[in-house]
Scaffold this active site. Structure first.
Site, mmCIF file in Angstrom:
data_model
loop_
_atom_site.group_PDB
_atom_site.id
_atom_site.type_symbol
_atom_site.label_atom_id
_atom_site.label_comp_id
_atom_site.label_asym_id
_atom_site.label_seq_id
_atom_site.Cartn_x
_atom_site.Cartn_y
_atom_site.Cartn_z
ATOM 1 N N ASN A 106 110.253 -18.952 37.906
ATOM 2 C CA ASN A 106 110.389 -17.541 37.555
ATOM 3 C C ASN A 106 110.868 -17.405 36.112
ATOM 4 O OD1 ASN A 106 109.745 -16.481 40.103
ATOM 5 N ND2 ASN A 106 111.876 -16.542 40.791
ATOM 6 N N LYS A 187 104.251 -11.556 37.080
ATOM 7 C CA LYS A 187 105.304 -12.031 37.994
ATOM 8 C C LYS A 187 106.666 -11.524 37.538
ATOM 9 C CE LYS A 187 106.952 -14.642 41.397
ATOM 10 N NZ LYS A 187 107.309 -16.029 41.351
ATOM 11 N N ASN A 191 109.671 -9.812 39.718
ATOM 12 C CA ASN A 191 111.005 -10.412 39.814
ATOM 13 C C ASN A 191 112.075 -9.463 39.288
ATOM 14 O OD1 ASN A 191 109.605 -13.622 39.175
ATOM 15 N ND2 ASN A 191 110.593 -12.998 41.069
ATOM 16 N N SER A 257 115.466 -13.125 48.372
ATOM 17 C CA SER A 257 114.933 -13.490 47.057
ATOM 18 C C SER A 257 115.699 -14.691 46.510
ATOM 19 C CB SER A 257 115.061 -12.319 46.081
ATOM 20 O OG SER A 257 116.406 -12.191 45.653
HETATM 21 O O1 PAF Z 1 112.116 -15.090 43.223
HETATM 22 C C1 PAF Z 1 111.686 -14.763 44.344
HETATM 23 O O2 PAF Z 1 112.404 -14.664 45.331
HETATM 24 C C2 PAF Z 1 110.187 -14.539 44.494
HETATM 25 O O3 PAF Z 1 109.596 -14.720 43.234
HETATM 26 C C3 PAF Z 1 109.772 -13.193 45.078
HETATM 27 C C4 PAF Z 1 108.272 -12.976 44.834
HETATM 28 C C5 PAF Z 1 110.549 -12.039 44.514
HETATM 29 C C6 PAF Z 1 109.859 -13.208 46.589
HETATM 30 O O4 PAF Z 1 111.143 -13.343 47.083
#
Ligand code: PAF
Length: 320
Positions: A106, A187, A191, A257
């Site tokens: 991420n 993404k 996030n 998350s």
């Molecule tokens: O970081 C996370 O938890 C994931 O990228 C997401 C898509 C938000 C799902 O929990």
């Protein structure tokens, strides 16, 4: 054909999930510093609770000794974003000259750190919407299937296509995309919408859709990211960031998350690479990002209250 030698950097939820899928197709070794997890994986098989509630068991190779890895054809970087620089240096040490290291993390800045260590020709980028949660050492819950996208970066197309074929063969639905920035920012908006709010409120993703005010905050945070992306000429892979965040929160409704998992174990979060990156770039480009700024401040405050040891994150935060 000899099996590919794959090293997965990170022994947390995503590392073990990918390891469990790729294990039957390649020679996979997980590398990390979380001693309890590594000991457990050496003693017993990994248990994966699948999205339908069934359980599967997987023998995984896991180590904290870099010397057990070389030479690596494909490295997957699945550590926390604040651990990327170190994992990238370690990957560079064990990667074959024609190998490839792919960040599936991420946040912003991971590919740059990876490329600085491995050389740009050995660095790749992907994002994944797979959702996974560590329940206990040796036990991960696969919360939901989501697609994985790999960017077709120039000069390394062949290795990237090979990785995509392997992921697909492992049942990890993977698509190749031309535009890495679009992928990354797509993404990032999700996030930024979901992660800080779920971590602050300590709720699973789906709860954000159940309250009108929370849905609005999630939407505002995601839309700010979209505006910062557009100001840089980056087109997101969807038309409406707020709607996409809502859809992902729904698709991963039961998932905690990754940021909520971080705060739950008193660890540093990836807030700097997510909301922090948006705020910094927004400031630079003259785009206001008040919601991301507020979420950033609140998560920083929460980290402090959890008495996270910033000076030595490894005390509380194993390399995942
Ligand atoms: O970081 C996370 O938890 C994931 O990228 C997401 C898509 C938000 C799902 O929990």
């Amino acid at each position: 054909m000899t099996k590919l030698n794959i090293a997965i950097f990170g022994v947390g939820a995503m590392g073990t999930l990918f390891g469990s899928r790729l294990g039957p197709l390649a020679r996979v070794t997980l590398f990390g510093n979380w001693a309890e997890q590594i000991d457990t994986l050496r003693r017993q098989k990994l248990t994966v609770t699948q999205p339908d509630g069934s359980q599967t068991h997987h023998r995984l190779r896991a180590t904290n000794n870099l010397n057990e890895l070389a030479p690596v054809d494909l490295a997957l970087i699945l550590v926390k974003s604040y651990q990327t620089a170190r994992a990238a240096r370690q990957a560079a040490n064990v990667l074959r000259p024609d190998g490839l290291a792919i960040t599936l993390q991420n946040g912003l800045g991971n590919l740059e750190k990876l490329a600085a260590a491995t050389g740009p020709e050995r660095a790749g980028l992907g994002v994944t919407a797979q959702g996974a949660t560590i329940l206990t050492p040796g036990h991960v819950r696969h919360a939901g299937e989501g697609p994985t996208h790999l960017a077709l970066l120039p000069g390394r197309e062949q290795q990237i296509m090979q990785a995509a074929d392997l992921f697909n063969a492992a049942g990890l639905e993977t698509t190749l995309v031309e535009n890495a920035d679009s992928l990354l920012w797509g993404k990032l908006a999700i996030n930024a919408g979901i992660n800080p709010l779920t971590a602050l409120l300590e709720v699973p993703n789906g709860q954000l859709n159940l309250d009108q005010k929370l849905r609005q905050i999630m939407a505002d945070a995601a839309n700010e990211v979209a505006r910062v992306a557009v100001a840089q000429g980056i087109q997101l892979p969807y038309a409406n960031a707020a709607l996409r965040a809502t859809e992902v929160a729904q698709a991963t409704a039961s998932n905690r998350s990754s940021m909520l998992q971080d705060v739950s174990r008193g660890s540093l979060t990836e807030i700097d690479a997510i909301s922090g990156a948006v705020v910094r770039l927004g400031r630079h480009l003259g785009i206001p990002t008040p919601v991301n700024q507020l979420l950033l401040s609140l998560i920083k405050e929460k980290e402090k209250r959890l008495s996270v040891q910033h000076s030595n994150p490894m005390i509380l935060s194993p390399i995942f």
